[in-house]
Design a protein around this motif. Structure first.
Motif, mmCIF file in Angstrom:
data_model
loop_
_atom_site.group_PDB
_atom_site.id
_atom_site.type_symbol
_atom_site.label_atom_id
_atom_site.label_comp_id
_atom_site.label_asym_id
_atom_site.label_seq_id
_atom_site.Cartn_x
_atom_site.Cartn_y
_atom_site.Cartn_z
ATOM 1 N N GLU A 48 -5.341 4.837 1.171
ATOM 2 C CA GLU A 48 -4.891 4.765 -0.218
ATOM 3 C C GLU A 48 -6.045 4.719 -1.216
ATOM 4 O O GLU A 48 -5.930 5.234 -2.318
ATOM 5 N N TYR A 49 -7.140 4.118 -0.850
ATOM 6 C CA TYR A 49 -8.260 3.942 -1.777
ATOM 7 C C TYR A 49 -9.342 5.007 -1.611
ATOM 8 O O TYR A 49 -10.372 4.943 -2.264
ATOM 9 N N ALA A 104 -2.432 1.637 -5.223
ATOM 10 C CA ALA A 104 -3.667 2.314 -5.626
ATOM 11 C C ALA A 104 -3.448 3.219 -6.833
ATOM 12 O O ALA A 104 -4.387 3.572 -7.536
ATOM 13 N N ARG A 105 -2.187 3.567 -7.098
ATOM 14 C CA ARG A 105 -1.862 4.429 -8.244
ATOM 15 C C ARG A 105 -1.319 3.644 -9.436
ATOM 16 O O ARG A 105 -0.942 4.229 -10.443
ATOM 17 N N ARG A 120 -6.184 0.829 -12.747
ATOM 18 C CA ARG A 120 -7.461 0.216 -12.372
ATOM 19 C C ARG A 120 -7.353 -1.291 -12.138
ATOM 20 O O ARG A 120 -7.864 -1.813 -11.159
ATOM 21 N N LEU A 176 0.833 -1.203 0.000
ATOM 22 C CA LEU A 176 0.000 0.000 0.000
ATOM 23 C C LEU A 176 0.868 1.253 0.000
ATOM 24 O O LEU A 176 0.600 2.201 -0.733
ATOM 25 N N ASP A 221 -15.525 4.332 -8.609
ATOM 26 C CA ASP A 221 -15.304 3.026 -9.228
ATOM 27 C C ASP A 221 -16.343 2.042 -8.694
ATOM 28 O O ASP A 221 -16.273 1.605 -7.560
ATOM 29 N N LEU A 238 -15.121 -1.222 -7.004
ATOM 30 C CA LEU A 238 -14.565 -1.082 -5.661
ATOM 31 C C LEU A 238 -15.631 -0.686 -4.658
ATOM 32 O O LEU A 238 -15.469 -0.893 -3.463
ATOM 33 N N HIS A 280 -10.634 6.519 -4.823
ATOM 34 C CA HIS A 280 -11.019 5.606 -5.900
ATOM 35 C C HIS A 280 -12.363 4.924 -5.675
ATOM 36 O O HIS A 280 -13.010 4.531 -6.632
ATOM 37 N N VAL A 298 -7.778 -5.264 -4.148
ATOM 38 C CA VAL A 298 -9.000 -5.293 -3.334
ATOM 39 C C VAL A 298 -9.626 -6.685 -3.331
ATOM 40 O O VAL A 298 -10.035 -7.187 -2.284
ATOM 41 N N ARG A 317 -5.588 -1.996 -8.874
ATOM 42 C CA ARG A 317 -6.463 -1.654 -7.731
ATOM 43 C C ARG A 317 -7.479 -2.761 -7.495
ATOM 44 O O ARG A 317 -7.705 -3.188 -6.369
ATOM 45 N N HIS A 318 -8.092 -3.224 -8.571
ATOM 46 C CA HIS A 318 -9.118 -4.270 -8.444
ATOM 47 C C HIS A 318 -8.506 -5.579 -7.941
ATOM 48 O O HIS A 318 -9.091 -6.248 -7.085
#
Length: 168
Positions: A155-156, A111-112, A115, A106, A163, A166, A159, A122, A118-119
């Motif tokens: 971090e999220y 998170a950057r 997409r 993290l 999204d 998420l 987003h 998670v 990130r997915h």
């Protein structure tokens, strides 16, 4: 209250136990090895990024994990999941190390990464046995599990609202 959260965030994380290789010997572990490989590969600018991390990460016991590929993220998350699923009580130090690795991922900016990354993070985190880590009787484990939850939320934060995947 915010004081309790602030105290948790600024508390030094539990010391990481030395990582064990498949042969059972102590070693630097995959997180440190990948970080050292990045430095050896001429990616020294990543060292500078570590100094610009949020205060949340001021007490990380390991360097942030600056992952550059989806595949490296996926393999690291699979390894962490395996460690967290260990049911042998004597392997608590490996579970602690896995939680620290999650926080380092993290801190490294998963998170950057985009997409898909990130997915992936998670979805893998949702399937990890985090509830068991919160219920562990060892305060080091529960404290680090809380640090991961706070770091993921931090971090999220930008987003989740935009999204739909998420935000379920």
């Amino acid at each position: 209250s915010n004081r309790g959260l602030e105290k948790l965030l600024m508390a030094p994380p539990a010391a990481a136990a030395p990582a064990r290789s498949a042969t059972g010997r102590s070693g630097s572990g995959t997180l440190e090895e990948s970080y050292e490989d990045d430095v050896e590969d001429g990616k020294e600018e990543k060292l500078g990024e570590a100094t610009t991390l949020a205060p949340l990460y001021a007490n990380l016991p390991k360097p942030p994990a600056f992952l550059t590929t989806y595949k490296s993220l996926e393999s690291m998350l699979v390894s962490i999941d395996e460690k967290l699923n260990a049911t042998d009580a004597s392997l608590w130090d490996e579970r602690l190390d896995a939680l620290i690795e999650l926080e380092c991922i993290l801190a490294g900016g998963v998170a950057r990464m985009g997409r898909e990354a990130r997915h992936l993070f998670v979805e893998k985190l949702r399937r990890m046995p985090m509830q068991e880590q919160f219920q562990d009787l060892r305060s080091q484990i529960t404290q680090q599990a809380c640090r991961v939850l706070v770091a993921a939320s931090y971090e999220y934060r930008d987003h989740v609202a935009g999204d739909a995947q998420l935000n379920r």
